[in-house]
Motif scaffolding. Sequence first.
Motif, PDB file in Angstrom:
ATOM      1  N   PHE A  84       0.830  -1.204   0.000  1.00 53.01           N
ATOM      2  CA  PHE A  84       0.000   0.000   0.000  1.00 53.01           C
ATOM      3  C   PHE A  84       0.870   1.261   0.000  1.00 53.01           C
ATOM      4  CE2 PHE A  84      -2.522   3.312   2.124  1.00 53.01           C
ATOM      5  CZ  PHE A  84      -3.494   3.456   1.149  1.00 53.01           C
ATOM      6  N   ILE A  85       1.914   1.280   0.811  1.00 55.37           N
ATOM      7  CA  ILE A  85       2.827   2.431   0.842  1.00 55.37           C
ATOM      8  C   ILE A  85       3.447   2.644  -0.539  1.00 55.37           C
ATOM      9  CG2 ILE A  85       4.998   3.332   1.813  1.00 55.37           C
ATOM     10  CD1 ILE A  85       2.587   3.407   3.773  1.00 55.37           C
ATOM     11  N   LYS A  86       3.879   1.569  -1.166  1.00 58.64           N
ATOM     12  CA  LYS A  86       4.463   1.674  -2.509  1.00 58.64           C
ATOM     13  C   LYS A  86       3.445   2.213  -3.505  1.00 58.64           C
ATOM     14  CE  LYS A  86       7.994  -1.915  -2.098  1.00 58.64           C
ATOM     15  NZ  LYS A  86       8.418  -3.262  -2.564  1.00 58.64           N
ATOM     16  N   SER A  87       2.176   1.798  -3.384  1.00 56.81           N
ATOM     17  CA  SER A  87       1.153   2.259  -4.325  1.00 56.81           C
ATOM     18  C   SER A  87       0.852   3.745  -4.160  1.00 56.81           C
ATOM     19  CB  SER A  87      -0.132   1.440  -4.174  1.00 56.81           C
ATOM     20  OG  SER A  87      -0.855   1.804  -3.019  1.00 56.81           O
ATOM     21  N   LEU A  88       0.975   4.262  -2.949  1.00 52.35           N
ATOM     22  CA  LEU A  88       0.767   5.697  -2.707  1.00 52.35           C
ATOM     23  C   LEU A  88       1.942   6.519  -3.205  1.00 52.35           C
ATOM     24  CD1 LEU A  88      -0.652   5.914   0.931  1.00 52.35           C
ATOM     25  CD2 LEU A  88      -1.881   6.336  -1.196  1.00 52.35           C
ATOM     26  N   GLY A  89       3.118   5.957  -3.085  1.00 50.38           N
ATOM     27  CA  GLY A  89       4.359   6.671  -3.375  1.00 50.38           C
ATOM     28  C   GLY A  89       5.109   6.871  -2.077  1.00 50.38           C
ATOM     29  N   SER A  90       6.062   6.019  -1.815  1.00 50.71           N
ATOM     30  CA  SER A  90       6.765   6.049  -0.528  1.00 50.71           C
ATOM     31  C   SER A  90       7.537   7.347  -0.318  1.00 50.71           C
ATOM     32  CB  SER A  90       7.689   4.839  -0.388  1.00 50.71           C
ATOM     33  OG  SER A  90       8.516   4.698  -1.504  1.00 50.71           O
ATOM     34  N   SER A  91       7.899   8.032  -1.380  1.00 52.85           N
ATOM     35  CA  SER A  91       8.693   9.261  -1.238  1.00 52.85           C
ATOM     36  C   SER A  91       7.876  10.446  -0.726  1.00 52.85           C
ATOM     37  CB  SER A  91       9.352   9.624  -2.565  1.00 52.85           C
ATOM     38  OG  SER A  91       8.371   9.973  -3.518  1.00 52.85           O
ATOM     39  N   THR A  92       6.559  10.315  -0.661  1.00 51.06           N
ATOM     40  CA  THR A  92       5.712  11.405  -0.150  1.00 51.06           C
ATOM     41  C   THR A  92       4.791  10.921   0.977  1.00 51.06           C
ATOM     42  OG1 THR A  92       4.056  10.971  -1.853  1.00 51.06           O
ATOM     43  CG2 THR A  92       5.708  12.688  -2.322  1.00 51.06           C
ATOM     44  N   THR A  93       5.132   9.765   1.571  1.00 50.34           N
ATOM     45  CA  THR A  93       4.240   9.168   2.565  1.00 50.34           C
ATOM     46  C   THR A  93       4.937   9.003   3.908  1.00 50.34           C
ATOM     47  OG1 THR A  93       3.043   7.997   0.824  1.00 50.34           O
ATOM     48  CG2 THR A  93       2.791   7.163   3.069  1.00 50.34           C
ATOM     49  N   LEU A  94       4.275   9.490   4.940  1.00 51.14           N
ATOM     50  CA  LEU A  94       4.679   9.294   6.328  1.00 51.14           C
ATOM     51  C   LEU A  94       3.775   8.208   6.892  1.00 51.14           C
ATOM     52  CD1 LEU A  94       5.288  12.017   8.988  1.00 51.14           C
ATOM     53  CD2 LEU A  94       3.638  10.225   9.450  1.00 51.14           C
ATOM     54  N   SER A  95       4.353   7.246   7.598  1.00 49.20           N
ATOM     55  CA  SER A  95       3.530   6.194   8.193  1.00 49.20           C
ATOM     56  C   SER A  95       3.815   6.072   9.680  1.00 49.20           C
ATOM     57  CB  SER A  95       3.770   4.851   7.492  1.00 49.20           C
ATOM     58  OG  SER A  95       5.090   4.412   7.682  1.00 49.20           O
ATOM     59  N   VAL A  96       2.796   5.580  10.398  1.00 46.31           N
ATOM     60  CA  VAL A  96       2.867   5.475  11.859  1.00 46.31           C
ATOM     61  C   VAL A  96       2.318   4.114  12.270  1.00 46.31           C
ATOM     62  CG1 VAL A  96       2.236   6.548  14.054  1.00 46.31           C
ATOM     63  CG2 VAL A  96       2.381   7.958  11.985  1.00 46.31           C
ATOM     64  N   GLY A  97       3.061   3.421  13.120  1.00 49.84           N
ATOM     65  CA  GLY A  97       2.586   2.131  13.603  1.00 49.84           C
ATOM     66  C   GLY A  97       3.363   1.654  14.810  1.00 49.84           C
ATOM     67  N   LYS A 107       9.668   1.343   7.310  1.00 47.38           N
ATOM     68  CA  LYS A 107      10.961   1.394   6.625  1.00 47.38           C
ATOM     69  C   LYS A 107      10.825   1.959   5.215  1.00 47.38           C
ATOM     70  CE  LYS A 107      15.068  -1.359   5.710  1.00 47.38           C
ATOM     71  NZ  LYS A 107      15.990  -0.627   6.533  1.00 47.38           N
ATOM     72  N   GLU A 108       9.753   1.615   4.516  1.00 48.90           N
ATOM     73  CA  GLU A 108       9.552   2.039   3.124  1.00 48.90           C
ATOM     74  C   GLU A 108       9.176   3.520   3.002  1.00 48.90           C
ATOM     75  OE1 GLU A 108       9.365   1.783  -1.008  1.00 48.90           O
ATOM     76  OE2 GLU A 108      10.183   0.336   0.406  1.00 48.90           O
ATOM     77  N   SER A 109       8.478   4.047   3.986  1.00 51.81           N
ATOM     78  CA  SER A 109       7.988   5.434   3.938  1.00 51.81           C
ATOM     79  C   SER A 109       9.138   6.426   4.020  1.00 51.81           C
ATOM     80  CB  SER A 109       7.036   5.688   5.104  1.00 51.81           C
ATOM     81  OG  SER A 109       5.931   4.830   5.027  1.00 51.81           O
ATOM     82  N   ILE A 110       8.923   7.618   3.467  1.00 53.00           N
ATOM     83  CA  ILE A 110       9.938   8.668   3.568  1.00 53.00           C
ATOM     84  C   ILE A 110      10.220   8.994   5.031  1.00 53.00           C
ATOM     85  CG2 ILE A 110       8.358  10.655   3.354  1.00 53.00           C
ATOM     86  CD1 ILE A 110      11.819  10.410   1.717  1.00 53.00           C
ATOM     87  N   LEU A 111       9.179   8.922   5.872  1.00 54.33           N
ATOM     88  CA  LEU A 111       9.339   9.035   7.321  1.00 54.33           C
ATOM     89  C   LEU A 111       8.467   7.980   7.985  1.00 54.33           C
ATOM     90  CD1 LEU A 111       9.252  12.902   7.934  1.00 54.33           C
ATOM     91  CD2 LEU A 111      11.234  11.386   8.092  1.00 54.33           C
ATOM     92  N   GLY A 112       9.086   7.161   8.804  1.00 49.53           N
ATOM     93  CA  GLY A 112       8.362   6.138   9.545  1.00 49.53           C
ATOM     94  C   GLY A 112       8.426   6.452  11.024  1.00 49.53           C
ATOM     95  N   ILE A 113       7.270   6.521  11.656  1.00 56.17           N
ATOM     96  CA  ILE A 113       7.203   6.867  13.074  1.00 56.17           C
ATOM     97  C   ILE A 113       6.670   5.677  13.860  1.00 56.17           C
ATOM     98  CG2 ILE A 113       6.229   8.420  14.803  1.00 56.17           C
ATOM     99  CD1 ILE A 113       6.084  10.588  12.659  1.00 56.17           C
ATOM    100  N   ALA A 114       7.481   5.207  14.801  1.00 55.95           N
ATOM    101  CA  ALA A 114       7.066   4.148  15.713  1.00 55.95           C
ATOM    102  C   ALA A 114       6.443   4.797  16.937  1.00 55.95           C
ATOM    103  CB  ALA A 114       8.266   3.297  16.120  1.00 55.95           C
ATOM    104  N   ILE A 115       5.411   4.156  17.456  1.00 59.28           N
ATOM    105  CA  ILE A 115       4.674   4.741  18.569  1.00 59.28           C
ATOM    106  C   ILE A 115       4.589   3.745  19.715  1.00 59.28           C
ATOM    107  CG2 ILE A 115       2.457   4.081  17.568  1.00 59.28           C
ATOM    108  CD1 ILE A 115       1.399   6.767  18.622  1.00 59.28           C
ATOM    109  N   LEU A 116       4.901   4.211  20.914  1.00 56.62           N
ATOM    110  CA  LEU A 116       4.848   3.375  22.108  1.00 56.62           C
ATOM    111  C   LEU A 116       3.727   3.889  23.009  1.00 56.62           C
ATOM    112  CD1 LEU A 116       5.903   1.161  23.921  1.00 56.62           C
ATOM    113  CD2 LEU A 116       7.619   2.757  24.786  1.00 56.62           C
ATOM    114  N   GLN A 117       2.598   3.201  22.923  1.00 57.14           N
ATOM    115  CA  GLN A 117       1.432   3.537  23.752  1.00 57.14           C
ATOM    116  C   GLN A 117       1.029   2.292  24.540  1.00 57.14           C
ATOM    117  OE1 GLN A 117      -0.883   7.074  21.536  1.00 57.14           O
ATOM    118  NE2 GLN A 117      -1.194   5.135  20.526  1.00 57.14           N
ATOM    119  N   ASP A 118      -0.227   2.201  24.913  1.00 54.86           N
ATOM    120  CA  ASP A 118      -0.712   1.147  25.797  1.00 54.86           C
ATOM    121  C   ASP A 118      -0.517  -0.268  25.269  1.00 54.86           C
ATOM    122  OD1 ASP A 118      -1.483   3.259  27.335  1.00 54.86           O
ATOM    123  OD2 ASP A 118      -3.641   2.962  27.077  1.00 54.86           O
ATOM    124  N   GLU A 119      -0.522  -0.460  23.947  1.00 50.86           N
ATOM    125  CA  GLU A 119      -0.410  -1.809  23.392  1.00 50.86           C
ATOM    126  C   GLU A 119       1.036  -2.211  23.115  1.00 50.86           C
ATOM    127  OE1 GLU A 119      -3.134  -2.606  20.198  1.00 50.86           O
ATOM    128  OE2 GLU A 119      -4.850  -1.958  21.387  1.00 50.86           O
TER     129      GLU A 119
END
Length: 155
Positions: A84-97, A107-119
């Motif tokens: 899905f990231i590749k289909s959007l265009g990884s060079s203009t996509t920020l992802s969070v998970g 890793k594929e996104s131009i910016l990848g943000i890892a989040i540490l919450q309750d889970e």
Amino acid sequence: MKVNIPGREEVEIQNIVFDYNGTIAIDGKLLDGIKKNINELSDSFNFYVITADTYGSVEKELNGTNCEVIKIAKSSQDISKLDFIKSLGSSTTLSVGNGRNDKLMLKESILGIAILQDEGLSTDTLLNSDILVKSIFDVFSFLNDSNRLIATLRN
């Protein structure tokens, strides 16, 4: 949003991709304030929520939110998210998970943000990210003020 990060190429973010559970929802319930934040920024970014919808609640929870819900199969979620990231265009996509199934997406996104919450947060996902945050609302702070991204990522 264009961000000129010293020591890196200029980054233009057009798409924001959120994982659902553990990122903008806990135990299948959308966190308070998510809808408001997405709707306020939806003129500047295309928002997507990608999920296997473990709790079967994503569409109900995101009703009235200016985002597109992408449902994926329960098998090979990491590959589905990467594709899905590749289909959007990884060079203009920020992802969070936060989950192990998010590591390739970040890793594929131009910016990848890892989040540490309750889970919690998968170590593999952390190691494939550019930034670690303690709350989804930190991500919205980055989107509202690009200087925060610059301060975090500059050399």
